[in-house]
Design a protein around this motif. Structure first.
Motif, short mmCIF file in Angstrom:
data_model
loop_
_atom_site.label_atom_id
_atom_site.label_comp_id
_atom_site.label_asym_id
_atom_site.label_seq_id
_atom_site.Cartn_x
_atom_site.Cartn_y
_atom_site.Cartn_z
N ASN A 36 0.89 -1.37 0.08
CA ASN A 36 0.03 0.17 -0.03
C ASN A 36 0.80 1.18 0.11
O ASN A 36 2.10 1.13 0.23
CB ASN A 36 -0.92 0.05 1.15
CG ASN A 36 0.02 0.04 2.59
OD1 ASN A 36 0.48 0.90 3.00
ND2 ASN A 36 -0.53 -1.22 3.33
N ASP A 55 0.41 0.94 -8.18
CA ASP A 55 -1.28 0.94 -8.43
C ASP A 55 -1.75 2.31 -7.92
O ASP A 55 -1.19 2.97 -6.99
CB ASP A 55 -1.69 -0.21 -7.61
CG ASP A 55 -3.07 -0.60 -8.26
OD1 ASP A 55 -3.51 0.21 -9.22
OD2 ASP A 55 -3.93 -1.30 -7.44
N ASN A 57 -5.28 2.46 -7.04
CA ASN A 57 -6.24 2.12 -6.37
C ASN A 57 -5.83 1.30 -4.98
O ASN A 57 -5.75 -0.07 -5.42
CB ASN A 57 -7.44 1.59 -6.79
CG ASN A 57 -8.78 1.31 -6.11
OD1 ASN A 57 -8.81 1.55 -4.82
ND2 ASN A 57 -9.57 0.54 -6.43
N MET A 58 -5.41 1.65 -4.02
CA MET A 58 -5.00 0.73 -2.69
C MET A 58 -5.52 1.24 -1.46
O MET A 58 -5.81 2.43 -1.20
CB MET A 58 -3.28 0.75 -2.91
CG MET A 58 -2.67 0.35 -3.99
SD MET A 58 -1.06 0.63 -3.93
CE MET A 58 -0.71 2.29 -3.75
N ASP A 62 -3.70 5.68 -1.31
CA ASP A 62 -3.67 5.29 -2.66
C ASP A 62 -2.25 5.88 -3.32
O ASP A 62 -1.63 6.57 -2.83
CB ASP A 62 -4.72 5.84 -3.38
CG ASP A 62 -5.07 7.42 -3.60
OD1 ASP A 62 -4.05 8.04 -3.70
OD2 ASP A 62 -5.92 7.85 -3.34
N THR A 83 -2.90 1.74 -13.63
CA THR A 83 -4.47 1.88 -13.32
C THR A 83 -5.54 1.15 -14.31
O THR A 83 -5.15 0.44 -15.42
CB THR A 83 -4.63 3.37 -14.00
OG1 THR A 83 -6.07 3.93 -13.70
CG2 THR A 83 -4.44 3.73 -15.38
N GLU A 87 -10.10 4.07 -13.48
CA GLU A 87 -9.55 5.10 -12.56
C GLU A 87 -8.79 6.07 -13.51
O GLU A 87 -7.83 6.77 -13.15
CB GLU A 87 -8.51 4.42 -11.84
CG GLU A 87 -9.06 3.30 -11.10
CD GLU A 87 -8.26 2.23 -10.50
OE1 GLU A 87 -8.55 1.44 -9.53
OE2 GLU A 87 -6.99 2.34 -10.80
N TYR A 90 -7.90 9.64 -12.23
CA TYR A 90 -6.86 9.49 -11.12
C TYR A 90 -5.45 9.46 -11.64
O TYR A 90 -4.58 10.13 -11.36
CB TYR A 90 -7.11 8.41 -10.15
CG TYR A 90 -8.26 8.53 -9.34
CD1 TYR A 90 -8.19 9.23 -8.22
CD2 TYR A 90 -9.46 7.86 -9.52
CE1 TYR A 90 -9.31 9.47 -7.25
CE2 TYR A 90 -10.69 8.08 -8.82
CZ TYR A 90 -10.50 8.72 -7.60
OH TYR A 90 -11.70 8.85 -6.77
#
Length: 255
Positions: A36, A55, A57-58, A62, A83, A87, A90
């Motif tokens: 993370n 990544d 999305n974690m 994030d 991604t 996403e 983002y």
């Protein structure tokens, strides 16, 4: 090899990335993994990687927040964002914070990885060159060397064209001022004559090339603007107290 950290909470994705890195034959070495953004930030602090593949999305933190905090703490490692299609916004936000690129996870393949990491490799090489230039030319970091706009134009021109033929006449034509007036004003504002300023800039460039490359003395002299070897050696010794060859042999002058 560029030191690379992978930050992703999905182990299958991490394994896939590792395999692709090995197959791609690219100059990147994976030195660690984090699950993370918070753990990734701690590893950035400890390992100082050149590249972070993360990544978006974690849990916990994030990927975009990781990038943002890393930049706030002064880390200049390159970021590549992983991604999903949903996403994409983002990913665009990450580019605003300075990410080098993003990769769509679902379409990640060998060719795509090579292309993206090739771009990152070029960025890293430019960064290394810039840091070396900052060591040898700290004055380049100054936005206004003098308080006179036209003299600053001349200095900026010399910075970009020091290896070319530069004369008082050509500078007079550049800023449309009388040559004798420029000569007096330049010395007043910089403390050096135009000729000495150009020579010093060329010698500094020569010192960098002597320390950072294996070019011959003749090649270096030509690259920094001296018409022949003897003149380069003469002026170099005048400014440095040693010949170019003697300078190159001093261990303290080589990174």
């Amino acid at each position: 090899m560029w030191r690379t950290l992978i930050v992703d909470d999905e182990q299958p994705a991490v394994k896939s990335i590792r395999k692709l890195f090995l197959k791609a034959g690219i100059p990147f070495e994976i030195i660690g993994e984090a699950e993370n953004g918070e753990a990734g930030l701690q590893m950035i602090r400890e390992l100082r990687p050149d590249v972070v593949v993360t990544d978006i999305n974690m849990p916990v933190m994030d990927g975009v927040k990781l990038l943002q905090v890393a930049r706030e703490e002064g880390f200049d490692c390159r970021f590549v964002m992983l991604t999903a299609l949903s996403e994409f916004e983002y990913a665009r936000q990450a580019l605003v914070f300075g990410a080098s690129d993003y990769i769509l996870k679902l379409s990640l393949d060998l060719q795509g990885l090579k292309q993206t990491m090739g771009k990152v490799h070029a960025e890293l090489e430019r960064m290394v060159k810039m840091k070396k230039a900052d060591k040898w030319f700290p004055e380049k970091q100054q936005t206004g060397p003098t308080d006179h706009v036209e003299m600053n134009k001349i200095i900026a021109y010399i910075e970009e064209h020091y290896s070319e033929d530069i004369s008082l006449k050509s500078m007079s034509e550049l800023i449309r001022m009388d040559a004798s007036y420029i000569s007096d004003l330049f010395k007043k504002k910089t403390g050096k004559t135009l000729t000495n300023y150009i020579q010093e800039r060329r010698i500094q460039a020569g010192k960098m090339l002597l320390a950072e490359t294996k070019l011959t003395i003749s090649e270096i002299g030509q690259q920094v603007g001296f018409e022949n070897d003897n003149y380069f050696i003469k002026i170099f010794k005048k400014w440095c107290g040693v010949t170019p060859n003697e300078f190159r042999k001093e261990p303290k002058n080589v990174l």
